[in-house]
Design an enzyme around this catalytic site. Sequence first.
Site, PDB file in Angstrom:
ATOM      1  CE1 TYR A  38      34.648  25.238  16.049  1.00  0.00           C
ATOM      2  CE2 TYR A  38      34.117  22.919  16.391  1.00  0.00           C
ATOM      3  CZ  TYR A  38      33.719  24.237  16.313  1.00  0.00           C
ATOM      4  OH  TYR A  38      32.398  24.571  16.486  1.00  0.00           O
TER       5      TYR A  38
ATOM      6  CB  SER B 119      31.568  21.384  18.664  1.00  0.00           C
ATOM      7  OG  SER B 119      31.828  20.399  17.677  1.00  0.00           O
TER       8      SER B 119
END
Length: 232
Positions: free
Chosen positions: A151, A138
């Site tokens: 995250y 990501s």
Amino acid sequence: MVHHRNALVTGASAGLGLALSRELVRRGWRVVGTGRREDRLAAAGAELGSAFLTVAGDVADPVHRKRLAEVTGALGQLDLVVNNASSLGASPLPPLAEYPLDLLEQVYRTNVVAPLAVLRFALPLLRAAGGVAVNISSDAGVEPYPGWGGYGSSKAALDQLTAILAAEHPDLSIYAFDPGDMRTDMHQAAFPGEDISDRPTPETVVPALLRLIEQRPKSARYTSADFTEVVR
């Protein structure tokens, strides 16, 4: 006898994992698909048929990973592993200084430890088949977005883990792949109450991921933009 190419896809019951599994099955692959949501995985299995072998469970659970290893090993050949399963963690996204540490550990178990554990049993199979490993990353692992500390830092760890595995296994194709923003349940959980309908669907990212898998550039971190064909 028809030779199937075989893949293991985690987080296969929704989002990018399901979109990828659909396309692999359409292309004649056999896919071992795993996911936490047994109902969704069963629905995907009913849709995709016998070429989609469902093994419901949580990749963060060592007992489930042992079962995955058994099912995958029984295929006799493994051509592709895509570690797609991810945990967003706390929602709404808290500042890192206030992040519940028990949730942070859970995020790391799912996003860092589990992909490594999967690859530990998969790498010998991939080597035998000349296969490919892809860990889904990501841009939150690269850019310091406020609120994305749990995250994002887990994806940064996954990127480095992927790079080191690639350095230690120069004979294998091992990639981190950043698909960009997508219209998924996890992305919605990151922005509760917001309209995310402007984000592209996971299906639009699958062609770029398949190009990475087919073209096999040198092991590195790539984004979907690196494999998006420019239409002139």
